[in-house]
Design a protein around this motif. Sequence first.
Motif, PDB file in Angstrom:
ATOM      1  N   GLU A  10       0.823  -1.205   0.000  1.00 11.65           N
ATOM      2  CA  GLU A  10       0.000   0.000   0.000  1.00 11.65           C
ATOM      3  C   GLU A  10       0.865   1.266   0.000  1.00 11.65           C
ATOM      4  N   VAL A  11       0.604   2.134  -0.962  1.00 14.43           N
ATOM      5  CA  VAL A  11       1.236   3.448  -1.043  1.00 14.43           C
ATOM      6  C   VAL A  11       0.151   4.433  -1.476  1.00 14.43           C
ATOM      7  N   ILE A  28       5.959   4.479 -13.214  1.00 12.99           N
ATOM      8  CA  ILE A  28       5.545   5.044 -11.939  1.00 12.99           C
ATOM      9  C   ILE A  28       6.672   4.908 -10.918  1.00 12.99           C
ATOM     10  N   ILE A  29       6.947   5.998 -10.180  1.00 16.35           N
ATOM     11  CA  ILE A  29       7.936   5.964  -9.115  1.00 16.35           C
ATOM     12  C   ILE A  29       7.325   6.543  -7.836  1.00 16.35           C
ATOM     13  N   HIS A  30       7.994   6.327  -6.713  1.00 19.41           N
ATOM     14  CA  HIS A  30       7.646   6.984  -5.461  1.00 19.41           C
ATOM     15  C   HIS A  30       8.293   8.371  -5.476  1.00 19.41           C
ATOM     16  N   LYS A  31       7.584   9.374  -5.004  1.00 14.86           N
ATOM     17  CA  LYS A  31       8.107  10.735  -5.054  1.00 14.86           C
ATOM     18  C   LYS A  31       9.428  10.886  -4.300  1.00 14.86           C
ATOM     19  N   LYS A  32       9.620  10.096  -3.242  1.00 17.46           N
ATOM     20  CA  LYS A  32      10.872  10.191  -2.487  1.00 17.46           C
ATOM     21  C   LYS A  32      12.060   9.691  -3.290  1.00 17.46           C
ATOM     22  N   ASN A 191      10.557 -12.902  -3.318  1.00 16.95           N
ATOM     23  CA  ASN A 191      10.583 -13.549  -2.000  1.00 16.95           C
ATOM     24  C   ASN A 191      11.965 -13.500  -1.351  1.00 16.95           C
ATOM     25  N   PHE A 192      12.999 -13.508  -2.167  1.00  9.75           N
ATOM     26  CA  PHE A 192      14.362 -13.528  -1.629  1.00  9.75           C
ATOM     27  C   PHE A 192      14.830 -12.139  -1.207  1.00  9.75           C
ATOM     28  N   ASN A 193      14.396 -11.121  -1.944  1.00 10.86           N
ATOM     29  CA  ASN A 193      14.877  -9.764  -1.704  1.00 10.86           C
ATOM     30  C   ASN A 193      13.859  -8.980  -0.873  1.00 10.86           C
ATOM     31  N   LYS A 194      13.896  -9.197   0.427  1.00 17.10           N
ATOM     32  CA  LYS A 194      12.903  -8.615   1.323  1.00 17.10           C
ATOM     33  C   LYS A 194      13.015  -7.095   1.424  1.00 17.10           C
ATOM     34  N   LYS A 195      14.204  -6.544   1.173  1.00 14.45           N
ATOM     35  CA  LYS A 195      14.368  -5.090   1.236  1.00 14.45           C
ATOM     36  C   LYS A 195      13.606  -4.384   0.120  1.00 14.45           C
ATOM     37  N   LEU A 196      13.512  -5.045  -1.019  1.00 15.47           N
ATOM     38  CA  LEU A 196      12.819  -4.448  -2.147  1.00 15.47           C
ATOM     39  C   LEU A 196      11.318  -4.674  -2.000  1.00 15.47           C
ATOM     40  N   LYS A 197      10.568  -3.580  -1.895  1.00 13.58           N
ATOM     41  CA  LYS A 197       9.123  -3.650  -1.739  1.00 13.58           C
ATOM     42  C   LYS A 197       8.446  -3.210  -3.031  1.00 13.58           C
ATOM     43  N   LEU A 198       7.591  -4.074  -3.538  1.00 16.23           N
ATOM     44  CA  LEU A 198       6.859  -3.758  -4.764  1.00 16.23           C
ATOM     45  C   LEU A 198       5.787  -2.713  -4.452  1.00 16.23           C
ATOM     46  N   ILE A 199       5.824  -1.576  -5.155  1.00 10.49           N
ATOM     47  CA  ILE A 199       4.843  -0.514  -4.884  1.00 10.49           C
ATOM     48  C   ILE A 199       3.923  -0.236  -6.059  1.00 10.49           C
ATOM     49  N   HIS A 200       4.244  -0.817  -7.233  1.00 13.91           N
ATOM     50  CA  HIS A 200       3.350  -0.581  -8.368  1.00 13.91           C
ATOM     51  C   HIS A 200       3.520  -1.672  -9.413  1.00 13.91           C
ATOM     52  N   ILE A 201       2.408  -1.987 -10.075  1.00 16.34           N
ATOM     53  CA  ILE A 201       2.413  -2.951 -11.182  1.00 16.34           C
ATOM     54  C   ILE A 201       1.505  -2.434 -12.285  1.00 16.34           C
ATOM     55  N   HIS A 202       1.916  -2.670 -13.510  1.00 19.56           N
ATOM     56  CA  HIS A 202       1.100  -2.292 -14.661  1.00 19.56           C
ATOM     57  C   HIS A 202       1.268  -3.342 -15.749  1.00 19.56           C
ATOM     58  N   SER A 225      13.394  -0.438   1.019  1.00 21.61           N
ATOM     59  CA  SER A 225      12.779   0.047   2.261  1.00 21.61           C
ATOM     60  C   SER A 225      13.779   0.709   3.199  1.00 21.61           C
ATOM     61  N   ASP A 226      15.082   0.527   2.968  1.00 24.06           N
ATOM     62  CA  ASP A 226      16.084   1.249   3.750  1.00 24.06           C
ATOM     63  C   ASP A 226      16.126   2.731   3.371  1.00 24.06           C
ATOM     64  N   TYR A 227      15.772   3.026   2.110  1.00 22.09           N
ATOM     65  CA  TYR A 227      15.769   4.393   1.622  1.00 22.09           C
ATOM     66  C   TYR A 227      14.384   5.033   1.709  1.00 22.09           C
ATOM     67  N   ILE A 228      13.365   4.242   1.394  1.00 26.30           N
ATOM     68  CA  ILE A 228      12.006   4.766   1.315  1.00 26.30           C
ATOM     69  C   ILE A 228      11.080   3.855   2.117  1.00 26.30           C
ATOM     70  N   PRO A 229      10.848   4.155   3.373  1.00 32.84           N
ATOM     71  CA  PRO A 229       9.950   3.326   4.188  1.00 32.84           C
ATOM     72  C   PRO A 229       8.519   3.402   3.669  1.00 32.84           C
ATOM     73  N   ILE A 230       7.842   2.267   3.654  1.00 32.58           N
ATOM     74  CA  ILE A 230       6.453   2.226   3.219  1.00 32.58           C
ATOM     75  C   ILE A 230       5.653   1.353   4.180  1.00 32.58           C
ATOM     76  N   LYS A 231       4.355   1.372   3.993  1.00 37.86           N
ATOM     77  CA  LYS A 231       3.471   0.567   4.840  1.00 37.86           C
ATOM     78  C   LYS A 231       3.764  -0.913   4.606  1.00 37.86           C
ATOM     79  N   ASN A 232       3.646  -1.710   5.664  1.00 34.30           N
ATOM     80  CA  ASN A 232       4.022  -3.115   5.577  1.00 34.30           C
ATOM     81  C   ASN A 232       2.811  -4.028   5.362  1.00 34.30           C
TER      82      ASN A 232
END
Length: 267
Positions: A10-11, A28-32, A191-202, A225-232
Motif C-alpha cells: 500500500e502506497v 511510476i515511481i515513489h516521489k521520495k 521472496n528472496f529480496n525482502k528489502k525491495l518492496k513492490l509498490i506498483h504494477i502495470h 525500504s532502507d531508503y524509502i519506508p512504506i506501509k508493511n
Amino acid sequence: MLPIELLPYEVDNSDLFRFGSKNDGGYIIHKKTILNTKEILSFGLFNDWNFEKNFLKIKKECKVIVYDHTIDINFFKTQLRQCLIKLILFKNLSLRNIIKLFQYFDYQSFFSFPNTHIKTRIGLAKNSLDINQVFDLSNINNCLLKIDIEGDEYEVLSQITNHIDHINTLIIEFHEIDKENNLNLIKNFINFNKKLKLIHIHGNNCTGVDYKKDPKTIELTFVNSDYIPIKNYKTKKKYPIKNLDSVNCKGRLFRRKTDIKLYFETK
C-alpha cells in the motif's frame, strides 16, 4: 490471476508520480525517489529517453548512464528514412512521426556530459556486460535502476541482489511471464529480496494477454525500504490506477487497445 507476490504494498496515490512518455516508456515511481537518486542507471533505450529527461527536469544534479547496444547512427539513419517515406506518401502525418525526424539531435544533446550512452549489451552472452561488471566499472551509489531489455532481464535478475544496497528504486519490465519458469523466477526474486518492496504494477498491453487474461508483459516498480519506508501491508487498490496509469499501445484508428485489468490470487 496473477500470484499474490505481484500484488503491491500500500502506497498513497499522492506519493506516486509518473515520469516518461504518456504511453509506452512511462513508469511510476515513489516521489521520495526523486530526493534520493544520485544516478539513473538504465538498461535499454530504443528511441525513447523521455523518462530520463523528465526526471532530470526536476533533479538537475542527477546524471544518467544508459546501456543499449541497438542504438547507433545507423539506427537513426534508418528511422529518418522511414519517417520521410511515410511523410512523402502521406501515410503518417502525426506530430510524433515529425518529431522523429529531429530525434538524433535531441539524442546528441541529451547524451552529453555528464549523461552517457554506452553501446554495450546487458546480459551474459559474449561481448556483453552483466550487472556485476556494470557496478564494478562505475562508482554507482543510491541509484534508480531501470531495466527494459526485452527478455534478457532474466539472465541478470539474480545479480541485482548483489547491489541492492546501492539501489533505492528498481523499475523493471518482465516479458513473457506466461512462461511458467519466468514467472517462478520473478516470484523467487521477490521472496528472496525482502528489502525491495513492490509498490506498483502495470500490465503492458502491447504483447496482449494469456489464456487466463493476465498480461504477458508487466512493469514493476520496487523501492528499497532502507531508503524509502512504506506501509508493511498489501494494497486493496484496483489496477490499472485511474489518472496515474496509461495504456502502452493505443492500436490503430478506431481499433484502440485498452489497458489490462489485473486480478490477484489470495493466500
